[in-house]
Design a protein around this motif. Structure first.
Motif, PDB file in Angstrom:
ATOM      1  N   CYS A 343      26.784  37.929  44.958  1.00  0.00           N
ATOM      2  CA  CYS A 343      25.896  38.454  44.085  1.00  0.00           C
ATOM      3  C   CYS A 343      24.441  38.307  44.500  1.00  0.00           C
ATOM      4  O   CYS A 343      23.704  39.315  44.404  1.00  0.00           O
ATOM      5  CB  CYS A 343      26.041  37.717  42.789  1.00  0.00           C
ATOM      6  N   HIS A 344      23.808  37.207  44.919  1.00  0.00           N
ATOM      7  CA  HIS A 344      22.550  37.248  45.612  1.00  0.00           C
ATOM      8  C   HIS A 344      22.504  37.517  46.903  1.00  0.00           C
ATOM      9  O   HIS A 344      21.475  38.339  47.147  1.00  0.00           O
ATOM     10  CB  HIS A 344      21.916  35.626  45.550  1.00  0.00           C
ATOM     11  N   GLY A 345      23.568  37.523  47.769  1.00  0.00           N
ATOM     12  CA  GLY A 345      23.447  38.234  49.149  1.00  0.00           C
ATOM     13  C   GLY A 345      23.725  39.491  49.423  1.00  0.00           C
ATOM     14  O   GLY A 345      23.045  40.235  50.254  1.00  0.00           O
ATOM     15  N   GLN A 346      24.743  40.144  48.320  1.00  0.00           N
ATOM     16  CA  GLN A 346      25.090  41.588  48.373  1.00  0.00           C
ATOM     17  C   GLN A 346      24.843  42.287  47.307  1.00  0.00           C
ATOM     18  O   GLN A 346      24.944  43.614  47.108  1.00  0.00           O
ATOM     19  CB  GLN A 346      26.409  41.687  49.016  1.00  0.00           C
ATOM     20  N   GLY A 347      24.280  41.718  46.379  1.00  0.00           N
ATOM     21  CA  GLY A 347      24.073  42.367  44.893  1.00  0.00           C
ATOM     22  C   GLY A 347      25.512  43.128  44.457  1.00  0.00           C
ATOM     23  O   GLY A 347      25.446  44.144  43.643  1.00  0.00           O
ATOM     24  N   VAL A 348      26.447  42.305  44.638  1.00  0.00           N
ATOM     25  CA  VAL A 348      27.914  42.773  44.121  1.00  0.00           C
ATOM     26  C   VAL A 348      28.172  41.976  42.913  1.00  0.00           C
ATOM     27  O   VAL A 348      28.421  40.777  43.214  1.00  0.00           O
ATOM     28  CB  VAL A 348      29.095  42.755  45.041  1.00  0.00           C
ATOM     29  N   ARG A 349      27.867  42.333  41.827  1.00  0.00           N
ATOM     30  CA  ARG A 349      28.104  41.829  40.509  1.00  0.00           C
ATOM     31  C   ARG A 349      29.200  42.227  39.453  1.00  0.00           C
ATOM     32  O   ARG A 349      29.963  41.869  39.140  1.00  0.00           O
ATOM     33  CB  ARG A 349      26.819  41.700  39.867  1.00  0.00           C
ATOM     34  N   GLU A 350      29.004  43.804  39.447  1.00  0.00           N
ATOM     35  CA  GLU A 350      29.897  44.408  38.361  1.00  0.00           C
ATOM     36  C   GLU A 350      31.318  44.745  39.095  1.00  0.00           C
ATOM     37  O   GLU A 350      32.285  44.749  38.273  1.00  0.00           O
ATOM     38  CB  GLU A 350      29.233  45.704  38.063  1.00  0.00           C
ATOM     39  N   GLN A 351      31.286  44.889  40.139  1.00  0.00           N
ATOM     40  CA  GLN A 351      32.629  45.424  40.757  1.00  0.00           C
ATOM     41  C   GLN A 351      33.816  44.628  40.418  1.00  0.00           C
ATOM     42  O   GLN A 351      34.822  45.122  40.170  1.00  0.00           O
ATOM     43  CB  GLN A 351      32.473  45.920  42.329  1.00  0.00           C
ATOM     44  N   PRO A 352      33.615  43.275  40.935  1.00  0.00           N
ATOM     45  CA  PRO A 352      34.879  42.262  40.569  1.00  0.00           C
ATOM     46  C   PRO A 352      35.078  42.535  39.086  1.00  0.00           C
ATOM     47  O   PRO A 352      36.480  42.352  38.714  1.00  0.00           O
ATOM     48  CB  PRO A 352      34.292  40.914  41.086  1.00  0.00           C
ATOM     49  N   ARG A 353      34.090  42.562  38.208  1.00  0.00           N
ATOM     50  CA  ARG A 353      34.490  42.502  36.835  1.00  0.00           C
ATOM     51  C   ARG A 353      35.234  43.854  36.309  1.00  0.00           C
ATOM     52  O   ARG A 353      35.971  43.847  35.605  1.00  0.00           O
ATOM     53  CB  ARG A 353      33.416  42.222  35.888  1.00  0.00           C
ATOM     54  N   HIS A 354      34.800  45.087  37.081  1.00  0.00           N
ATOM     55  CA  HIS A 354      35.306  46.239  36.741  1.00  0.00           C
ATOM     56  C   HIS A 354      36.899  46.076  37.038  1.00  0.00           C
ATOM     57  O   HIS A 354      37.637  46.590  36.506  1.00  0.00           O
ATOM     58  CB  HIS A 354      34.568  47.270  37.469  1.00  0.00           C
ATOM     59  N   LEU A 355      37.108  45.636  38.121  1.00  0.00           N
ATOM     60  CA  LEU A 355      38.541  45.545  38.710  1.00  0.00           C
ATOM     61  C   LEU A 355      39.256  44.605  37.858  1.00  0.00           C
ATOM     62  O   LEU A 355      40.580  45.018  37.553  1.00  0.00           O
ATOM     63  CB  LEU A 355      38.528  45.139  40.265  1.00  0.00           C
ATOM     64  N   MET A 356      38.647  43.487  37.305  1.00  0.00           N
ATOM     65  CA  MET A 356      39.620  42.706  36.281  1.00  0.00           C
ATOM     66  C   MET A 356      39.782  43.370  35.070  1.00  0.00           C
ATOM     67  O   MET A 356      40.938  43.107  34.484  1.00  0.00           O
ATOM     68  CB  MET A 356      38.832  41.340  36.288  1.00  0.00           C
ATOM     69  N   SER A 357      38.922  43.957  34.617  1.00  0.00           N
ATOM     70  CA  SER A 357      39.133  44.984  33.341  1.00  0.00           C
ATOM     71  C   SER A 357      39.978  46.065  33.348  1.00  0.00           C
ATOM     72  O   SER A 357      40.367  46.459  32.566  1.00  0.00           O
ATOM     73  CB  SER A 357      37.660  45.489  32.795  1.00  0.00           C
ATOM     74  N   ASP A 358      40.395  46.404  34.677  1.00  0.00           N
ATOM     75  CA  ASP A 358      41.603  47.181  34.740  1.00  0.00           C
ATOM     76  C   ASP A 358      42.956  46.558  34.853  1.00  0.00           C
ATOM     77  O   ASP A 358      44.053  47.408  34.844  1.00  0.00           O
ATOM     78  CB  ASP A 358      41.338  48.047  36.115  1.00  0.00           C
ATOM     79  N   VAL A 359      43.031  45.527  34.612  1.00  0.00           N
ATOM     80  CA  VAL A 359      44.307  44.672  34.516  1.00  0.00           C
ATOM     81  C   VAL A 359      44.607  44.755  33.120  1.00  0.00           C
ATOM     82  O   VAL A 359      43.874  43.878  32.255  1.00  0.00           O
ATOM     83  CB  VAL A 359      44.331  43.221  34.983  1.00  0.00           C
ATOM     84  N   PRO A 360      45.839  45.430  32.752  1.00  0.00           N
ATOM     85  CA  PRO A 360      46.145  45.416  31.295  1.00  0.00           C
ATOM     86  C   PRO A 360      46.300  44.148  30.568  1.00  0.00           C
ATOM     87  O   PRO A 360      46.799  43.176  31.002  1.00  0.00           O
ATOM     88  CB  PRO A 360      47.676  46.284  31.432  1.00  0.00           C
ATOM     89  N   GLY A 361      45.529  43.978  29.516  1.00  0.00           N
ATOM     90  CA  GLY A 361      45.874  42.883  28.561  1.00  0.00           C
ATOM     91  C   GLY A 361      44.939  41.590  29.071  1.00  0.00           C
ATOM     92  O   GLY A 361      45.513  40.374  28.693  1.00  0.00           O
ATOM     93  N   LEU A 362      44.279  41.495  30.337  1.00  0.00           N
ATOM     94  CA  LEU A 362      43.834  40.341  31.005  1.00  0.00           C
ATOM     95  C   LEU A 362      42.904  39.741  30.091  1.00  0.00           C
ATOM     96  O   LEU A 362      41.800  40.381  29.481  1.00  0.00           O
ATOM     97  CB  LEU A 362      43.318  40.701  32.183  1.00  0.00           C
TER      98      LEU A 362
END
Ligand code: SF4
Ligand code: SF4
Length: 447
Positions: A343-362
């Motif tokens: 998050c602080h080093g690469q500015g990658v914050r939303e991408q992991p959350r988007h991928l998790m939101s693609d898992v049905p019913g998680l």
């Protein structure tokens, strides 16, 4: 420690001194606003200014301007920084604390070398072990034997400072789980892209399962995957510990090895890192090698090819293809903790959350402070275990309050830190890398 105030006309610093002692130009960026204080884990713990981003920068500047010698108080302030880079995310002046600490530690190693046992431990670890897969493999095998015989405590005692951290090492998996990745894994279905998975140094020995899960998930998203073990270590740990010479050498080796991955038809793969610390470091090779005439341009080209695992998979094409392959899992409540260097080093914050939101019913629950450091911080957990555990304790309280039964991360250091902390406290919360979570959801595989 009292530092004479900055005078109106400051003594000029030669560029040679600036390069040796601290990154003087970068230290001038701080406007002393104090907005970083509440987010700095060492300031939150101690409440003292030299343990804050602003205090550290003030001290670096004082040393550079000749108003302060690099005395023990200064060394302590520089040594205790976790290089979590949280201050970079909140600073309105755009400071580069990670870079400044690396240069300051490198400078201290030159002008005030640590005692010989520390020097020897660093030399063996950073220059002898990390760059060699064969030696790391030998050490991993020997450690596994000690662990199975219940002798790690005895050997750690015999080795003194060189054995620091041996007791806290996680169980080393069997040799079959420490194998290199296949040179080539085809896409699982129609092929769309070519990636190389950076294997790194410690991960193949302790987290080979994460690499194999990463390959399966990337292949399911339509990528052919090349194993990339040729260069072993990216040099991040060397840089964080103030050995910039070794860090540059590892960067050159990594770039040269990656250049050899270009296919005969000129196709260059995307270099995927599933370790936030390695990815953040490799994305900054252009800065590290900026003054090297032979490597500066090659480094600039290299950094354009590096992507974090989640960053790549969250792009429209791979994400859509992967989402079609994800099924239900039975993991209970799951939470995501941002690794600092993602998050602080690469500015990658939303991408992991988007991928998790693609898992049905998680069932995804949120942490109170997902972007605060867990205390792993490279070798910090081994070198300063008490401080590291105090930082972790706050995170474990937040984790318990979230009600999660699974914590998802994307960095091996954080993964190990949480696993050992949860084990010590008797918690049954499970720690998974994002790749492992997605792998479990592939085709609705049972958990
Ligand atoms: S937020 Fe940035 S500019 Fe403000 S005190 Fe902290 S480091 Fe300095
Ligand atoms: S990098 Fe982390 S520990 Fe170091 S000064 Fe910044 S916020 Fe504090």
């Amino acid at each position: 420690m009292s530092v004479p105030p900055t005078t109106a006309v400051e003594p000029p610093m030669s560029s040679m001194q600036a390069g040796v002692i601290v990154d003087y130009p970068a230290s001038l960026d701080c406007i002393h606003c104090g907005l970083c204080l509440d987010d700095c884990p060492t300031y939150r713990l101690t409440g003292v200014e030299p343990q804050s981003p602003r205090g550290r920068i003030h001290l670096m500047r004082a040393v550079a301007e000749g108003r302060l010698d690099p005395e023990p108080g200064y060394v302590e302030a520089i040594d205790t920084c976790l290089v979590c880079r949280h201050c970079e995310s909140v600073c309105p002046a755009g400071i580069h604390m990670g870079q400044m600490i690396e240069v300051a530690r490198d400078g201290l190693n030159r002008v005030d070398p640590p005692r010989w046992t520390v020097r020897m431990a660093r030399r063996i670890g950073l220059r002898g072990l990390l760059p060699s897969r064969a030696r790391l493999s030998l050490v991993a095998g020997a450690t596994r034997m000690l662990q199975r015989a219940g002798l790690t405590g005895v050997v750690a005692k015999m080795l003194g400072p060189l054995g620091a951290g041996l007791r806290d090492l996680p169980n080393v998996p069997p040799a079959r789980e420490r194998q290199r990745l296949p040179d080539f894994t085809p896409a699982d279905g129609p092929g769309f892209g070519l990636v190389a998975l950076h294997e790194g140094c410690v991960m193949p020995q302790l987290h080979g399962r994460v690499h194999r899960a990463s390959v399966r998930v990337l292949a399911a998203a339509g990528d052919a995957v090349l194993g990339f073990s040729d260069a072993t270590c990216c040099g991040a740990l060397q840089a964080h510990n103030g050995d910039l010479e070794s860090a540059r050498e590892q960067a050159r080796r990594t770039i040269a090895a990656f250049e050899r991955k270009t296919a005969d038809d000129g196709t260059t793969p995307v270099l995927i890192s599933n370790s936030a610390g390695c990815g953040a470091h490799m994305k900054e090779y252009d800065r590290l090698l900026a003054d090297d005439p032979e490597w500066a341009e090659r480094a600039k080209t290299f950094v354009t090819r590096v992507q974090d695992f989640a960053e790549h998979l969250a792009e429209p094409g791979p994400r859509e293809r992967l989402a079609q392959r994800l099924g239900r899992t039975d993991l209970g409540a799951v939470t995501y903790d941002d690794p600092c260097h993602l998050c602080h080093g690469q500015g990658v914050r939303e991408q992991p959350r988007h991928l998790m939101s693609d898992v049905p019913g998680l069932d995804v629950v949120t942490l109170e402070r997902p972007e605060s450091c867990c205390g792993a911080a490279g070798l910090h957990a081994l070198l300063r275990p008490d401080e590291s555990r105090t930082v972790l304790a706050e995170k474990l309280r937040d984790l318990a309050a979230s009600g999660a039964s699974v914590l998802v991360t994307a960095n091996p250091g954080c993964h190990l830190q949480y696993e050992s902390g949860l084990q010590r406290t008797g918690s049954d919360v499970q720690v998974l890398h994002l790749a492992e979570l997605l792998d479990r959801a592939l085709d609705g595989a049972p958990t």
